[in-house]
Design an enzyme around this catalytic site. Structure first.
Site, PDB file in Angstrom:
ATOM      1  N   ARG A  18     -10.538  83.308   3.496  1.00 50.15           N
ATOM      2  CA  ARG A  18     -11.089  82.697   4.900  1.00 50.15           C
ATOM      3  C   ARG A  18     -10.100  82.073   5.504  1.00 50.15           C
ATOM      4  O   ARG A  18      -9.701  82.084   6.811  1.00 50.15           O
ATOM      5  CB  ARG A  18     -12.379  82.033   4.715  1.00 50.15           C
ATOM      6  N   ASN A  36     -17.976  84.363   4.412  1.00 50.70           N
ATOM      7  CA  ASN A  36     -18.435  84.984   3.090  1.00 50.70           C
ATOM      8  C   ASN A  36     -19.519  85.563   3.123  1.00 50.70           C
ATOM      9  O   ASN A  36     -20.720  85.063   3.977  1.00 50.70           O
ATOM     10  CB  ASN A  36     -18.496  84.031   2.067  1.00 50.70           C
TER      11      ASN A  36
END
Length: 90
Positions: A18, A36
């Protein structure tokens, strides 16, 4: 402008995916988010020009060196949210 939903599978959680995606989106000029998903994949919503999206897609297919991308699913994003920047969501 294109709006895409990407689902990235493989070893993509707990490896900085990320964070690196946030950095790459900033370099390319993509707006949207990365987060996620409970089953272990990563969801990315991206908004950008054709050229920006092509560059971002190419990067997502490889991911950062800490990850192993097995599959990249790409769909049109049908949401109505307007994005001002790119962010990490939890």
């Amino acid at each position: 402008m294109q709006q895409k939903l990407f689902i990235v599978t493989g070893h993509v959680q707990s490896v900085g995916f990320r964070f690196f995606t946030l950095q790459e989106a900033g370099k390319i000029g993509i707006k949207g988010y990365v987060k996620n998903r409970p089953e272990g994949s990563v969801e990315v919503v991206a908004v950008g020009s054709d050229a920006q999206m092509a560059a971002f897609r190419n990067w997502l297919q490889k991911g950062p060196p800490t990850s192993v991308v097995c599959n990249l699913i790409e769909q049109s994003y049908q949401g109505s949210e307007q994005f001002e920047h790119f962010e990490i969501r939890r």
